[in-house]
Scaffold this motif. Structure first.
Motif, PDB file in Angstrom:
ATOM      1  N   LYS A  24       7.309  -0.881   7.018  1.00 23.12           N
ATOM      2  CA  LYS A  24       7.500  -1.434   5.703  1.00 23.12           C
ATOM      3  C   LYS A  24       6.662  -0.850   4.589  1.00 23.12           C
ATOM      4  O   LYS A  24       5.274  -1.202   4.706  1.00 23.12           O
ATOM      5  N   PRO A  25       7.094   0.029   3.873  1.00 26.48           N
ATOM      6  CA  PRO A  25       8.243   0.596   3.946  1.00 26.48           C
ATOM      7  C   PRO A  25       8.458   1.721   4.846  1.00 26.48           C
ATOM      8  O   PRO A  25       7.353   2.295   5.522  1.00 26.48           O
ATOM      9  N   SER A  26       9.748   2.133   4.986  1.00 28.94           N
ATOM     10  CA  SER A  26      10.018   3.200   6.146  1.00 28.94           C
ATOM     11  C   SER A  26       9.748   4.484   5.426  1.00 28.94           C
ATOM     12  O   SER A  26       9.414   4.747   4.171  1.00 28.94           O
ATOM     13  N   VAL A  27       9.677   5.725   6.028  1.00 25.49           N
ATOM     14  CA  VAL A  27       9.576   6.993   5.489  1.00 25.49           C
ATOM     15  C   VAL A  27      10.758   7.254   4.541  1.00 25.49           C
ATOM     16  O   VAL A  27      11.965   6.969   4.621  1.00 25.49           O
ATOM     17  N   GLY A  28      10.185   7.712   3.254  1.00 19.84           N
ATOM     18  CA  GLY A  28      11.118   7.982   2.297  1.00 19.84           C
ATOM     19  C   GLY A  28      11.054   6.575   1.475  1.00 19.84           C
ATOM     20  O   GLY A  28      11.442   6.648   0.102  1.00 19.84           O
ATOM     21  N   GLY A  29      10.402   5.669   1.776  1.00 22.24           N
ATOM     22  CA  GLY A  29      10.366   4.445   0.906  1.00 22.24           C
ATOM     23  C   GLY A  29       9.184   4.302  -0.274  1.00 22.24           C
ATOM     24  O   GLY A  29       8.459   5.171   0.279  1.00 22.24           O
ATOM     25  N   ARG A  30       9.501   3.685  -1.160  1.00 21.77           N
ATOM     26  CA  ARG A  30       8.511   3.485  -2.152  1.00 21.77           C
ATOM     27  C   ARG A  30       7.643   2.591  -2.100  1.00 21.77           C
ATOM     28  O   ARG A  30       7.922   1.570  -1.971  1.00 21.77           O
ATOM     29  N   LEU A  31       6.319   2.681  -2.417  1.00 21.13           N
ATOM     30  CA  LEU A  31       5.532   1.601  -2.290  1.00 21.13           C
ATOM     31  C   LEU A  31       5.432   0.942  -3.628  1.00 21.13           C
ATOM     32  O   LEU A  31       6.010   1.482  -4.510  1.00 21.13           O
ATOM     33  N   ARG A  50      -8.139   4.050  -5.430  1.00 18.45           N
ATOM     34  CA  ARG A  50      -8.795   4.877  -4.432  1.00 18.45           C
ATOM     35  C   ARG A  50      -8.046   4.616  -3.135  1.00 18.45           C
ATOM     36  O   ARG A  50      -8.086   5.624  -2.142  1.00 18.45           O
ATOM     37  N   ALA A  51      -7.552   3.458  -2.684  1.00 19.59           N
ATOM     38  CA  ALA A  51      -7.022   3.346  -1.381  1.00 19.59           C
ATOM     39  C   ALA A  51      -5.822   4.415  -1.448  1.00 19.59           C
ATOM     40  O   ALA A  51      -5.686   4.880  -0.360  1.00 19.59           O
ATOM     41  N   LEU A  52      -4.769   4.437  -2.507  1.00 18.99           N
ATOM     42  CA  LEU A  52      -3.610   5.523  -2.660  1.00 18.99           C
ATOM     43  C   LEU A  52      -4.137   6.885  -2.114  1.00 18.99           C
ATOM     44  O   LEU A  52      -3.619   7.522  -1.619  1.00 18.99           O
ATOM     45  N   ALA A  53      -5.407   7.133  -2.998  1.00 21.24           N
ATOM     46  CA  ALA A  53      -6.012   8.475  -2.722  1.00 21.24           C
ATOM     47  C   ALA A  53      -6.193   8.705  -1.170  1.00 21.24           C
ATOM     48  O   ALA A  53      -6.011   9.841  -0.546  1.00 21.24           O
ATOM     49  N   GLU A  54      -6.850   7.679  -0.675  1.00 27.87           N
ATOM     50  CA  GLU A  54      -7.156   8.081   0.806  1.00 27.87           C
ATOM     51  C   GLU A  54      -6.014   8.054   1.590  1.00 27.87           C
ATOM     52  O   GLU A  54      -6.029   8.932   2.631  1.00 27.87           O
ATOM     53  N   LEU A  55      -4.706   7.306   1.233  1.00 25.63           N
ATOM     54  CA  LEU A  55      -3.741   7.452   2.011  1.00 25.63           C
ATOM     55  C   LEU A  55      -3.170   8.991   1.943  1.00 25.63           C
ATOM     56  O   LEU A  55      -2.500   9.483   2.845  1.00 25.63           O
ATOM     57  N   ARG A  56      -3.011   9.424   0.764  1.00 24.11           N
ATOM     58  CA  ARG A  56      -2.658  10.730   0.234  1.00 24.11           C
ATOM     59  C   ARG A  56      -3.649  11.895   1.391  1.00 24.11           C
ATOM     60  O   ARG A  56      -3.026  12.693   1.871  1.00 24.11           O
ATOM     61  N   ASP A  57      -4.896  11.547   1.426  1.00 25.35           N
ATOM     62  CA  ASP A  57      -5.670  12.484   2.123  1.00 25.35           C
ATOM     63  C   ASP A  57      -5.319  12.357   3.587  1.00 25.35           C
ATOM     64  O   ASP A  57      -5.357  13.438   4.248  1.00 25.35           O
ATOM     65  N   ARG A  58      -4.764  11.173   4.054  1.00 20.96           N
ATOM     66  CA  ARG A  58      -4.337  10.959   5.300  1.00 20.96           C
ATOM     67  C   ARG A  58      -3.065  11.430   5.748  1.00 20.96           C
ATOM     68  O   ARG A  58      -2.717  11.705   6.702  1.00 20.96           O
ATOM     69  N   TYR A  70       5.474   7.448  -2.453  1.00 25.16           N
ATOM     70  CA  TYR A  70       6.411   7.350  -1.437  1.00 25.16           C
ATOM     71  C   TYR A  70       5.717   7.725  -0.036  1.00 25.16           C
ATOM     72  O   TYR A  70       4.847   8.537   0.121  1.00 25.16           O
ATOM     73  N   VAL A  71       6.355   7.009   0.930  1.00 24.29           N
ATOM     74  CA  VAL A  71       5.869   7.310   2.131  1.00 24.29           C
ATOM     75  C   VAL A  71       6.491   8.575   2.827  1.00 24.29           C
ATOM     76  O   VAL A  71       7.630   8.812   2.911  1.00 24.29           O
ATOM     77  N   ILE A  72       5.700   9.606   3.341  1.00 22.11           N
ATOM     78  CA  ILE A  72       6.311  10.729   4.036  1.00 22.11           C
ATOM     79  C   ILE A  72       5.903  10.954   5.402  1.00 22.11           C
ATOM     80  O   ILE A  72       6.566  11.664   5.973  1.00 22.11           O
TER      81      ILE A  72
END
Length: 84
Positions: A24-31, A50-58, A70-72
């Motif tokens: 939730k959401p699936s790959v390709g889905g928009r947050l 900052r949380a989104l930056a962390e998720l990008r770093d991950r 978007y979820v990749i």
């Protein structure tokens, strides 16, 4: 020894990562948008950013200016060594 407290943005990143892992959401889905996330999670926009930056770093999400985030992938990239 007691465990150190975690920053709020890291807690939020972990929470969103868990949601992504559960599809939730699936790959390709928009947050949700940043402002919407401030209302959903009851945090400041700085914490969301900052949380989104962390998720990008991950390696879980990618952000496209004006389009959104978007979820990749659903799991952190274990092959990423952090170098270029």
């Amino acid at each position: 020894m007691t465990e150190l407290p975690q920053y709020l943005y890291m807690e939020l990143a972990d929470r969103i990562a868990a949601e992504i892992k559960n599809g939730k959401p699936s790959v390709g889905g928009r947050l949700a948008g940043e402002r919407e996330m401030t209302e959903i999670y009851s945090v400041s926009i700085g914490t969301v950013r900052r949380a989104l930056a962390e998720l990008r770093d991950r390696g879980l999400v990618a952000t496209l200016p004006i389009k959104g985030t978007y979820v990749i992938r659903t799991e952190p990239d274990s092959t990423d060594q952090g170098g270029e």
